[in-house]
Write a protein that holds these residues in place. Structure first.
Motif, PDB file in Angstrom:
ATOM      1  N   ALA A 213       7.325  13.130 -10.763  1.00 33.38           N
ATOM      2  CA  ALA A 213       8.172  13.672  -9.689  1.00 33.38           C
ATOM      3  C   ALA A 213       9.345  12.736  -9.402  1.00 33.38           C
ATOM      4  CB  ALA A 213       7.334  13.885  -8.418  1.00 33.38           C
TER       5      ALA A 213
ATOM      6  N   ALA B 212      10.683  10.535 -11.427  1.00 32.67           N
ATOM      7  CA  ALA B 212      11.610  10.559 -12.574  1.00 32.67           C
ATOM      8  C   ALA B 212      12.530  11.777 -12.485  1.00 32.67           C
ATOM      9  CB  ALA B 212      10.823  10.561 -13.883  1.00 32.67           C
TER      10      ALA B 212
ATOM     11  N   SER C  42      13.381  13.329  -9.770  1.00 33.64           N
ATOM     12  CA  SER C  42      14.320  13.167  -8.654  1.00 33.64           C
ATOM     13  C   SER C  42      15.451  12.219  -9.020  1.00 33.64           C
ATOM     14  CB  SER C  42      13.578  12.672  -7.403  1.00 33.64           C
ATOM     15  OG  SER C  42      13.329  11.286  -7.494  1.00 33.64           O
ATOM     16  N   GLU C  43      15.222  11.350  -9.998  1.00 30.77           N
ATOM     17  CA  GLU C  43      16.282  10.440 -10.443  1.00 30.77           C
ATOM     18  C   GLU C  43      16.973  10.968 -11.704  1.00 30.77           C
ATOM     19  OE1 GLU C  43      14.732   6.430 -10.717  1.00 30.77           O
ATOM     20  OE2 GLU C  43      14.417   6.284  -8.548  1.00 30.77           O
TER      21      GLU C  43
ATOM     22  N   LEU D 147      15.891  11.434 -14.671  1.00 24.67           N
ATOM     23  CA  LEU D 147      15.567  10.701 -15.895  1.00 24.67           C
ATOM     24  C   LEU D 147      14.462  11.466 -16.618  1.00 24.67           C
ATOM     25  CD1 LEU D 147      15.737   7.052 -14.467  1.00 24.67           C
ATOM     26  CD2 LEU D 147      17.362   8.139 -16.032  1.00 24.67           C
ATOM     27  N   GLU D 148      14.891  12.476 -17.395  1.00 24.34           N
ATOM     28  CA  GLU D 148      13.957  13.445 -17.966  1.00 24.34           C
ATOM     29  C   GLU D 148      12.927  12.819 -18.911  1.00 24.34           C
ATOM     30  OE1 GLU D 148      15.608  16.132 -20.787  1.00 24.34           O
ATOM     31  OE2 GLU D 148      14.124  17.702 -20.432  1.00 24.34           O
ATOM     32  N   ALA D 149      13.417  11.933 -19.802  1.00 26.37           N
ATOM     33  CA  ALA D 149      12.480  11.357 -20.784  1.00 26.37           C
ATOM     34  C   ALA D 149      11.390  10.537 -20.091  1.00 26.37           C
ATOM     35  CB  ALA D 149      13.238  10.488 -21.798  1.00 26.37           C
ATOM     36  N   HIS D 150      11.748   9.876 -18.983  1.00 30.15           N
ATOM     37  CA  HIS D 150      10.737   9.151 -18.210  1.00 30.15           C
ATOM     38  C   HIS D 150       9.615  10.109 -17.802  1.00 30.15           C
ATOM     39  CE1 HIS D 150      13.877   6.114 -17.889  1.00 30.15           C
ATOM     40  NE2 HIS D 150      13.074   5.300 -17.243  1.00 30.15           N
TER      41      HIS D 150
ATOM     42  N   LEU E  59       8.930  13.078 -19.043  1.00 26.53           N
ATOM     43  CA  LEU E  59       8.247  13.667 -20.202  1.00 26.53           C
ATOM     44  C   LEU E  59       7.241  12.705 -20.828  1.00 26.53           C
ATOM     45  CD1 LEU E  59      11.214  15.529 -21.979  1.00 26.53           C
ATOM     46  CD2 LEU E  59       9.233  16.585 -20.812  1.00 26.53           C
ATOM     47  N   SER E  60       7.537  11.401 -20.774  1.00 25.19           N
ATOM     48  CA  SER E  60       6.605  10.448 -21.393  1.00 25.19           C
ATOM     49  C   SER E  60       5.267  10.447 -20.653  1.00 25.19           C
ATOM     50  CB  SER E  60       7.222   9.034 -21.426  1.00 25.19           C
ATOM     51  OG  SER E  60       7.258   8.453 -20.124  1.00 25.19           O
TER      52      SER E  60
END
Lengths: 433, 433
Positions: free
Chosen positions: B410, B412, B414-415, B417-420, B422-423
């Motif tokens: 959540a 990630a 909001s910031e 940072l999609e890959a964060h 997704l990881s």
């Protein structure tokens, strides 16, 4: 395409050295501009800060509106969704729990000579935290900087966060509230750093400034260092993943991309003992890059600075890791605990395949402000220690002075520092008379 | 004449502010020269170091004689008197005992979510210690810098000490031997700092450089910071004595002079709650200055930067002390322990009339490398921590990831940072499939 290296290749050392020394960031030289801004804020205080904020942030403020009122913060916070609030609260709680354990102990003891020795820790009285505005305005960074300060016991914690065109990130204000921040100012740039360091009529000066920022902020922090303490000047982010073949290539690819998506200058490295696995990760990265929202950033980072290194065994991986001294190190191998004992130069280690680095960015507990650019060889991430200082204590009895004073006198004489020796001798003579 | 201030005077604040902001040192601008020297050493290595040593130290060396051999050290050490050797040995033993207690603990624990968290300390691999040559070549400083490094576990510790015209201080070599220093090079100046930071064919690079030096050395340390770690850049020394009337004025005068004799820019301050006692100390200083060997240094220091401040009571003394944030603080009062709890901003505190500051310079045990120029507000003296760095550890189990992963996802999102996110998501999906 990232670089592919193999320690069995004859030219491996050349390729690895190139990777280690790659200059990933060109800092613009803004030092003269920043020097002028600092002088201006020192000379004119609030007036300078207000003018510069109007100029750079297109925002007209007054001394009365420089600081967010409690009501403004309350209002902004109400816009945060329940999911985001709960996530931020859990993060704050976990970060606080971790940092509470870092609090060092005072010590005091008496030695055989009768001297009482020790030290005492105390908090910095006032600290300032710089929070970037716009896209890089991360609530997680507010928690990571502010919570250690408050755990350390900093009585007064001020935040500056620019709000270009008046744009406010409610999550940043919520994070400040959760962390116990005392004052929030809507200013940024070198002028914010100058105001924190030297004070204005509205903003009292602080003793220590931490937090990330652009080239202007970094230059201003360097300039005010000495007048106040600062944290490290962070460079672009890095991750090194050491993974054996028993990993999901897509998971590792996402970990690499989670660093690459930060910045075109970020560096993502994979070391594996299985060349085919390395190839599979490279393919998974390419597949994910096709649809990743931030592919325009992550793509160039991976292409220009990414690397996949094949090694003979994990001991070789550990040796290379120590030469890289990565900010973030993931150990996705069968016995991560054993390997972690060998990878001693790293800012933060994430053990096992269920610990993606992103956990550490947000919610794990350890700090996400970590040493970049190989500085994990000699420095540590942010901690409560950054907001504490140690005072050493010594107390001699007459007996202790008799026992060790003559040696001090001899050493003072050998260094030709007569008054040093006399300050001991006069007391010894007084005791004997 | 030093300044006499009294907190009951209407213009006290003006006088005190002038004292606090007195600029005591004009550093010559040697930055351009130093930049050239560093470039030269980086480009030409030993050849540049040898040429610069011949130029500045009037000493012709070769790559083979850059380093002191064990036999040369043995030979020099034999010249040390038995008294000096015993004094240095006692100092080394006491400094080692004190710093051994500073070693921090590793921690590892499991939290309620099932996450294993912790941190681990490790030593810097290699450190370099700069030791000035000539008059300021203090064996005590060798002990104070080298012993914490060795206690921390630094495997390779190198010293550079210039020997102008070939002049060697045997006590410096003995101190290096006692502290366990591994390599001693007879070079100095910016070229020594550059050699330590970047390495040459003869001198392997280090990760951290500490130790005092002149303006060239300080500028060089600033320039190599980032490539290596450095300690603080020390300014001129200071002492603040808080004394009530039940003290021997001559003892206090000698304590003030033991700071003043270091440097014309040193600052010696006395705070007392008894104006007549302050006057008696001033007279005792004048009497001692008539015969003091270093009166040509101590006199100007006391005249230009010394001060005697009369306060209403010791609480007022503590408040002023915290504004001064002195490097050295002597508490010569009836209950020094109680007063020390109030004087929180100080590098080192010396309690009671039998603890002259000179004890701390040589033999007490605590480090004598301390924060100057009011930086005790935010920094600490040298310690084993300066040669250690902390790596944080996180390990999630599948259960821990299920518990806290969604919050990271959540945050990630909001910031942006999609890959964060997704990881984390890929692993959660993998666990659920």
């Amino acid at each position: 395409m990232p670089v592919f290296l193999n320690t069995q290749d004859p030219d491996f050392e050349t390729g690895f050295a190139t990777l280690l020394s790659a200059k990933r960031e060109d800092s613009p030289d803004v030092d003269a501009v920043v020097a002028d801004i600092i002088s201006d804020v020192r000379a004119r205080g609030d007036a300078a800060v207000l003018e510069l904020t109007e100029k750079f942030d297109r925002l007209k403020l007054s001394a009365e509106t420089l600081r967010f009122s409690d009501a403004e913060i309350d209002e902004a916070i109400e816009k945060v969704s329940a999911t985001d609030r709960a996530a931020l609260e859990l993060a704050a709680e976990r970060i606080r729990a971790y940092h509470l354990r870092q609090m060092p102990q005072d010590e005091e003891w008496q030695d055989a000579a009768g001297a009482t020795l020790g030290w005492r820790w105390s908090a910095v009285s006032a600290a300032g935290l710089y929070v970037p505005g716009g896209l890089a305005s991360y609530p997680s960074s507010v928690l990571m900087n502010a919570i250690p300060a408050k755990v350390a016991g900093v009585a007064r914690l001020a935040i500056t966060v620019p709000t270009p065109d008046g744009l406010v990130n409610p999550l940043v204000l919520l994070a400040a509230r959760l962390a116990g921040v005392d004052e929030v100012y809507r200013i940024g740039g070198a002028q914010a750093v100058a105001a924190l360091a030297y004070g204005t009529a509205t903003i009292a000066p602080v003793d220590k400034i931490t937090g990330p920022g652009n080239a202007f902020v970094a230059a201003a922090k360097r300039r005010v260092f000495g007048k106040v303490g600062i944290d490290m000047i962070a460079g672009p982010s890095e991750i090194l993943v050491i993974a054996d073949k028993n990993n999901n290539p897509d998971w590792i690819a996402l970990d690499l991309l989670s660093q690459a998506e930060h910045d075109e200058s970020a560096q993502s490295l994979l070391i594996t003992d299985d060349a085919a696995f390395g190839q599979a990760v490279a393919e998974a990265v390419d597949a994910r890059l096709e649809t990743l929202e931030r592919r325009a950033i992550a793509g160039p980072s991976w292409r220009d600075f990414g690397a996949i290194i094949t090694v003979r065994d994990l001991d070789e991986a550990a040796a290379l890791s120590n030469r890289i001294a990565p900010e973030h190190l993931e150990l996705c191998v069968a016995d991560a605990d054993v390997l972690s004992l060998k990878t001693v130069h790293a800012g933060a280690i994430f053990l096992g395949q269920y610990t993606p680095e992103a956990i550490g960015d947000y919610i794990g507990g350890p700090n996400h402000v970590l040493p970049t650019a190989r500085s994990a060889r000699f420095s540590s991430g942010l901690s409560v220690m950054d907001f504490l200082k140690r005072t050493t204590l010594s107390k001699m009895t007459p007996e202790a002075l008799r026992a060790i004073g003559p040696a001090a006198e001899a050493l003072a004489q050998s260094e030709s520092l007569e008054a040093h020796g006399l300050s001991v001798r006069a007391r010894l003579d007084g005791l004997n008379s």
